[in-house]
Design an enzyme around this catalytic site. Structure first.
Site, PDB file in Angstrom:
ATOM      1  N   PRO A 166       0.850  -1.193   0.000  1.00 54.36           N
ATOM      2  CA  PRO A 166       0.000   0.000   0.000  1.00 54.36           C
ATOM      3  C   PRO A 166       0.884   1.240   0.000  1.00 54.36           C
ATOM      4  CG  PRO A 166       0.049  -1.004   2.194  1.00 54.36           C
ATOM      5  CD  PRO A 166       0.795  -1.926   1.287  1.00 54.36           C
ATOM      6  N   MET A 167       0.657   2.157  -0.938  1.00 54.47           N
ATOM      7  CA  MET A 167       1.470   3.366  -1.051  1.00 54.47           C
ATOM      8  C   MET A 167       0.572   4.570  -1.290  1.00 54.47           C
ATOM      9  SD  MET A 167       4.698   1.883  -3.291  1.00 54.47           S
ATOM     10  CE  MET A 167       3.685   0.845  -4.350  1.00 54.47           C
ATOM     11  N   CYS A 217       3.191   3.555   9.176  1.00 62.03           N
ATOM     12  CA  CYS A 217       3.382   4.854   8.536  1.00 62.03           C
ATOM     13  C   CYS A 217       4.023   5.835   9.521  1.00 62.03           C
ATOM     14  CB  CYS A 217       2.058   5.399   8.034  1.00 62.03           C
ATOM     15  SG  CYS A 217       2.221   6.982   7.167  1.00 62.03           S
ATOM     16  N   HIS A 275       7.838  -4.379   7.686  1.00 62.10           N
ATOM     17  CA  HIS A 275       8.788  -3.528   6.971  1.00 62.10           C
ATOM     18  C   HIS A 275      10.095  -3.594   7.747  1.00 62.10           C
ATOM     19  CE1 HIS A 275       9.544   0.538   4.775  1.00 62.10           C
ATOM     20  NE2 HIS A 275      10.663  -0.120   4.984  1.00 62.10           N
ATOM     21  N   ASN A 282       8.743  -6.988   3.983  1.00 62.27           N
ATOM     22  CA  ASN A 282       8.582  -5.779   3.178  1.00 62.27           C
ATOM     23  C   ASN A 282       9.811  -4.901   3.389  1.00 62.27           C
ATOM     24  OD1 ASN A 282       6.786  -2.703   3.566  1.00 62.27           O
ATOM     25  ND2 ASN A 282       7.319  -3.646   1.626  1.00 62.27           N
ATOM     26  N   GLY A 283      10.184  -4.144   2.366  1.00 60.01           N
ATOM     27  CA  GLY A 283      11.277  -3.195   2.517  1.00 60.01           C
ATOM     28  C   GLY A 283      12.401  -3.409   1.523  1.00 60.01           C
ATOM     29  N   GLY A 323       7.341  -2.681  -3.113  1.00 59.37           N
ATOM     30  CA  GLY A 323       6.776  -1.350  -3.040  1.00 59.37           C
ATOM     31  C   GLY A 323       7.144  -0.506  -4.240  1.00 59.37           C
TER      32      GLY A 323
END
Length: 333
Positions: free
Chosen positions: A18-19, A101, A173, A213-214, A235
């Protein structure tokens, strides 16, 4: 050795992160042309916006997007329950709680990465969301930790606390978030990546689904760094080079969903012709498709044509058609 289609578990996860301002429904429609298998996520939607805002505009998606997950931001269990119930009614396959976030605006609302310091509250939020979700999966996306936390202690405690509330899937992340002193942009690159700590969490909690993630650059890279884990999430690399997603389906022994960039562009022109009249946000697709020819001859001319068309305020479908004609002319030359 990287996993192969013969060694990957059937429930191995590959997804697009999600971005904010990027993974809207137009971006997701494009990404679905490139992979049938990859899981797609919405931008983060704040629970208050779902409850009080233009819900239909925020949550409506094309059925082709399945499997698709709704990411929600918030820290009030009652509001998250209400937002989850609404999201599930729209048919999402998963609801995800944002605990990662790092923006100032999100911190001021007491949600996002700052919740890494409040695992009991996250557990309460999850409990409320799961009760509202019925049979729909509810997951948590988090960071390794924040600021001066001792990650070797706080991350296991966070996962232990939230999983005790019933959470079975954590998307991690693999960076700490510095809420004091770093901008959201800097938080994507400055804190060092630590894939090993994510792998350690899988060893500590083998019964849980742990997804990495990351800074995953390609599907092959994701496979290599997620060995022993349950999947990975791409991402910005997937956004800037969407064609890279065509490598996802072969991982699962399937043929690629797309084999020709020009055909994908033609499909997206038809999509724009269908939606642009009633959906003014459709022009965002021009930005999302900038990277379709990344690394290919003519990519610069493609981007320039798209940018110039947008500046001239042409219809999005005409902008894309003109850029495609430029690419086709270059191929014929």
């Amino acid at each position: 050795m990287s996993p192969t289609p013969h060694t990957l578990p059937a429930d191995y996860h590959i997804s697009v992160a999600p971005m904010m301002d990027w993974t809207d429904r137009h971006c997701r429609f494009l990404h679905r042309q490139l992979s049938r298998h990859v899981r797609l996520y919405t931008e983060m939607v704040v629970a208050d916006a779902i409850i009080h805002g233009p819900t239909q505009r925020l949550l409506t998606f094309d059925p082709i997007e399945h499997p698709v997950a709704l990411q929600i931001g918030g820290s009030d269990p009652d509001k998250l329950s209400q937002a989850t119930r609404t999201g599930v009614s729209y048919g999402y396959d998963e609801v995800n709680l944002n605990v990662g976030c790092p923006s100032d605006r999100v911190q001021s609302g007491r949600f996002g990465a700052c919740l890494m310091a409040e695992p009991d509250l996250v557990a309460a939020c999850f409990t409320a969301m799961k009760a509202a979700a019925d049979t729909t999966d509810v997951t948590v996306k988090c960071r390794l930790g924040i600021d001066d936390q001792d990650l070797s202690k706080t991350l296991p405690n966070f996962i232990r606390t939230v999983s005790a509330a019933g959470c079975e899937t954590f998307i991690i992340h693999a960076r700490k978030a510095w809420l004091q002193g770093l901008s959201p942009k800097e938080n994507r690159t400055v804190p060092p990546i630590d894939y090993d700590l994510v792998t350690d969490m899988k060893r500590a909690f083998p019964e849980l689904t742990i997804i990495l993630n990351g800074q995953v650059e390609t599907v092959a890279h994701g496979l290599s760094v997620s060995t022993g884990l349950d999947g990975f999430m791409m991402g910005r690399a997937a956004y800037h080079d969407p064609w890279s997603l065509t490598a996802v389906d072969p991982v699962f022994g399937e043929s690629p969903a797309a084999t020709n960039r020009f055909d994908v562009a033609e499909t997206m022109i038809l999509y724009l012709e269908r939606v642009q009249q009633e959906d003014r946000s459709a022009k965002a697709l021009i930005r999302h498709i900038m990277g379709l020819f990344a690394g290919r001859s003519g990519a610069r001319a493609w981007r320039r044509s798209l940018s110039e068309g947008l500046s001239a305020k042409q219809r999005p479908s005409d902008v894309l058609r003109s850029a495609l004609a430029t690419m086709e002319a270059g191929q014929a030359a």
